[in-house]
Design an enzyme around this catalytic site. Structure first.
Site, short mmCIF file in Angstrom:
data_model
loop_
_atom_site.label_atom_id
_atom_site.label_comp_id
_atom_site.label_asym_id
_atom_site.label_seq_id
_atom_site.Cartn_x
_atom_site.Cartn_y
_atom_site.Cartn_z
N HIS A 124 38.13 38.82 49.05
CA HIS A 124 38.03 38.96 47.60
C HIS A 124 36.71 38.35 47.13
O HIS A 124 36.33 37.28 47.54
CB HIS A 124 39.21 38.30 46.88
CG HIS A 124 39.54 36.91 47.33
ND1 HIS A 124 40.19 36.65 48.52
CD2 HIS A 124 39.29 35.71 46.76
CE1 HIS A 124 40.35 35.35 48.65
NE2 HIS A 124 39.80 34.75 47.60
N ASN B 81 41.75 35.93 38.46
CA ASN B 81 42.16 34.82 39.31
C ASN B 81 43.29 34.07 38.61
O ASN B 81 43.17 33.67 37.46
CB ASN B 81 40.97 33.89 39.55
CG ASN B 81 41.25 32.85 40.62
OD1 ASN B 81 42.39 32.49 40.87
ND2 ASN B 81 40.19 32.36 41.24
N HIS C 287 34.43 36.84 44.22
CA HIS C 287 34.57 36.10 42.97
C HIS C 287 33.47 36.49 41.98
O HIS C 287 32.29 36.61 42.36
CB HIS C 287 34.47 34.59 43.22
CG HIS C 287 35.61 34.03 44.00
ND1 HIS C 287 36.69 33.43 43.41
CD2 HIS C 287 35.84 33.98 45.34
CE1 HIS C 287 37.55 33.02 44.34
NE2 HIS C 287 37.05 33.36 45.53
#
Length: 222
Positions: free
Chosen positions: A178, A108, A180
């Site tokens: 996406h 990230n 995490h």
């Protein structure tokens, strides 16, 4: 209490005043009620440089995130999507840790914690229910492997795993799914993020990517 003068519309340096109720001899009291005497309005320009008891951690680099510097103007356009563009770059430039068959693992760019990874399908798809069977399997497998690698390298106390589905759920780029993978340590939610809305990330992204990529297990042979 004195009454503030009427102010003209629009900003003006001549009207840069602080409507702070202060006592004649001291600061404001609890509830805004002056403790000892009538209140007055002080010109903010007279207070420049006066110290207070608040410490400040300046993080101007976060303005890129706040201003949405890397967000696509058209979230539905795959050519503007950073998750679509990343696989076309070098791993180091794109912060890619591992490339799979139908999904990949990338750091990230604005991590909540050091080692914050994202597991993304290559395909530009927004909703988890739109993944095909191969994508579901590989996203899940890469998520499990990411946890193992992070545990080996960074020794977290736990994890946050999840998908923010849609802008209302907090997805910064909702058009490309996406997952995490956020490592957590005891005490990482201290006064900085709670009060200062700031995260201290001690490890550079390039160093984090290198360590995780080197620790990522090699694919098994046929």
């Amino acid at each position: 209490m004195s009454t503030p003068e009427a102010r003209p519309a629009g900003p003006s340096a001549d009207w840069a005043r602080a409507d702070v109720a202060t006592s004649a001899v001291g600061g404001p009291s609890a509830g805004g009620v002056p403790a000892d005497g009538p209140s007055r309005i002080e010109d903010a320009r007279d207070l420049v440089g006066v110290p207070d008891d608040t410490q400040r951690l300046w993080t101007p680099h976060r303005m890129a995130y706040i201003g949405g510097e890397n967000k696509p103007k058209d979230p539905d356009d795959g050519e503007q999507c950073p998750f679509c563009a990343a696989p076309g770059k070098d791993d180091e430039d794109a912060l890619i840790v591992h490339r799979g068959e139908v999904a990949y693992v990338v750091l990230n760019l604005y991590p909540y914690n050091a080692g914050h990874l994202l597991v993304c399908p290559y395909r530009h798809v927004a909703d988890y229910t739109d993944l095909d069977d191969a994508e579901v399997r590989e996203v899940a497998e890469l998520t499990r492997t990411a946890m193992r690698v992070i545990r080996e390298v960074s020794h977290p106390a736990g994890f946050n795993l999840g998908i923010n589905q849609g802008p209302v759920a907090g997805a910064g780029i909702a058009a490309h799914l996406h997952q995490h993978v956020v490592p957590r340590w005891q005490g990482d939610a201290n006064f900085l993020p709670i009060v200062g809305r700031t995260k201290a990330v001690p490890l550079l992204l390039a160093d984090t990517r290198r360590m995780y990529a080197e620790a990522w297990p090699a694919p098994e042979g046929p």
